[in-house]
Design a protein around this motif. Structure first.
Motif, short mmCIF file in Angstrom:
data_model
loop_
_atom_site.label_atom_id
_atom_site.label_comp_id
_atom_site.label_asym_id
_atom_site.label_seq_id
_atom_site.Cartn_x
_atom_site.Cartn_y
_atom_site.Cartn_z
N PHE A 282 1.56 -8.71 -1.46
CA PHE A 282 0.33 -8.18 -1.25
C PHE A 282 0.21 -6.79 -0.86
O PHE A 282 1.27 -6.41 -0.59
CB PHE A 282 -0.76 -9.08 -0.34
N SER A 283 -0.76 -6.04 -1.31
CA SER A 283 -0.68 -4.55 -0.86
C SER A 283 -0.95 -4.41 0.59
O SER A 283 -1.27 -5.32 1.21
CB SER A 283 -2.11 -3.86 -1.76
N PRO A 284 -0.57 -3.26 1.14
CA PRO A 284 -0.68 -3.09 2.81
C PRO A 284 -2.17 -3.63 3.22
O PRO A 284 -2.18 -4.02 4.34
CB PRO A 284 -0.52 -1.64 2.90
N TRP B 12 -3.87 -5.86 2.37
CA TRP B 12 -4.05 -7.21 2.50
C TRP B 12 -2.84 -7.99 3.13
O TRP B 12 -2.74 -9.11 2.94
CB TRP B 12 -4.28 -7.84 0.93
N HIS C 96 -5.32 -9.03 -4.76
CA HIS C 96 -4.75 -8.73 -3.45
C HIS C 96 -3.41 -8.05 -3.52
O HIS C 96 -2.82 -7.56 -2.42
CB HIS C 96 -4.71 -10.05 -2.58
N ARG C 97 -2.87 -7.76 -4.79
CA ARG C 97 -1.71 -6.90 -4.77
C ARG C 97 -1.97 -5.47 -5.49
O ARG C 97 -1.10 -4.63 -5.56
CB ARG C 97 -1.17 -7.48 -5.93
N ARG C 98 -3.18 -5.22 -5.43
CA ARG C 98 -3.84 -3.75 -5.58
C ARG C 98 -4.63 -3.20 -4.43
O ARG C 98 -5.36 -4.06 -3.82
CB ARG C 98 -4.79 -3.76 -6.83
N ASP C 99 -4.44 -1.93 -4.29
CA ASP C 99 -5.32 -1.24 -3.50
C ASP C 99 -6.59 -0.98 -3.50
O ASP C 99 -7.12 0.21 -3.40
CB ASP C 99 -4.78 0.09 -2.92
#
Length: 232
Positions: A121-123, A125, A205-208
Motif C-alpha cells: 500500500f502507498s504511505p 494507507w 490503496h496502492r496509489r496516493d
C-alpha cells in the motif's frame, strides 16, 4: 520393520479389500486399534504385521484404524502408558508445547510481514495495510485451520496473496450470502470474479489518490472488524 499392509474398508467390519480387489477376513485374535494415537500406532506397527485400513473420500484419505494381534496392542499400550507416566515424559511434552508455541508465534509474524509485502500500500494507507495484515494472519495461520496459509506446497508469497483474497471474499463481498448454482465450476468462477474485484480494491490503496472510506468495501470492513465483528 515388520510388514504393514494397507487395505480399504468394506461393509463388513472384519473384512477388508486389498489393492487387487480381493476381500480378506481379518485374522483371528486381531483387534482394531482406532486412529488418534500416533505414538501407540507406531509401536504396534513396529511390533509385528499389521493391516492399516484407509478410506478414500474424493481426493482425501481417512484412516479407519489398524488391525493387529490383540497381544501386541496390549503390550504396546502398557509400555507406552508407563512411559507417559514418568516426569521425564511430562517435561518432554511441556518442552514440545513451548517450542510449537514459539514457532507458531514466529510464523504469525513472518506471515503478516509477507502479507504486508504483497499489499504494498502507498504511505497514506499503511495503517490500513498493517491492520489488514494482522487480521489476515490471525485468521489464516492457526494450526489446524485448514487454510492456504498452513500449506507448504506453495511459496509463502503466494500463500499470503491467497489468504488476503480469501479474507476479502468473506469480508468485503456478498459471497457468504450468495446462492450459487450447484454446477461444476460455478463456485470457482464466482470466486475468480470476486478475486478480480478484490484486487481492484487493493489497487486503490496502492496509489496516493484519496477515496471516500465510507464507499470503500475494504475500509468499511476494516472498521467493522476492528469494532469487534467476528470473522468467519
Amino acid at each position: 520393520m515388520p510388514e504393514s499392509l494397507t487395505f480399504a474398508p468394506t461393509s463388513d467390519p472384519r473384512r477388508v479389500r486389498a489393492p487387487d480387489g480381493r476381500v480378506l477376513s481379518v485374522p483371528e485374535g486381531w483387534v482394531l486399534l482406532p486412529p488418534g494415537d500416533a505414538g501407540l500406532t507406531r509401536r504396534v506397527k513396529a511390533a509385528g504385521p499389521t493391516w492399516t485400513v484407509v478410506e478414500k473420500v474424493g481426493r482425501k484419505l481417512f484412516s479407519k484404524g489398524v488391525w493387529a494381534p490383540e497381544s501386541h496392542i496390549l503390550q504396546a499400550k502398557a509400555a507406552l502408558d508407563a512411559e507417559r507416566a514418568t516426569p521425564a515424559y511430562a517435561k518432554k511434552l511441556a518442552a514440545g508445547r513451548d517450542r510449537r508455541a514459539r514457532e507458531q508465534e514466529q510464523y504469525e509474524v513472518d506471515f503478516a510481514n509477507s502479507v504486508l509485502r504483497f499489499l504494498a500500500f502507498s504511505p497514506a494507507w499503511i495503517p490500513h495495510a498493517k491492520r489488514l495484515a494482522v487480521l489476515v494472519s490471525a485468521h489464516a495461520t492457526p494450526v489446524g485451520s485448514g487454510t492456504v496459509a498452513r500449506t507448504e506446497r506453495i511459496p509463502v508469497e503466494r500463500r499470503a496473496e491467497a489468504a488476503v483474497i480469501a479474507w476479502m471474499r468473506h469480508q468485503t463481498t456478498q459471497y457468504d450470502d450468495m446462492s450459487i448454482a450447484r454446477v461444476k465450476g460455478a463456485r470457482r468462477e464466482v470466486r475468480r470474479e470476486l478475486a478480480e474485484i478484490s484486487r481492484a480494491v487493493l489497487d486503490l490503496h496502492r496509489r496516493d489518490v484519496p477515496h471516500g472510506p465510507a464507499a470503500c468495501p475494504l475500509c468499511t470492513a476494516l472498521s467493522r472488524v476492528g469494532a469487534g465483528t467476528p470473522q468467519p
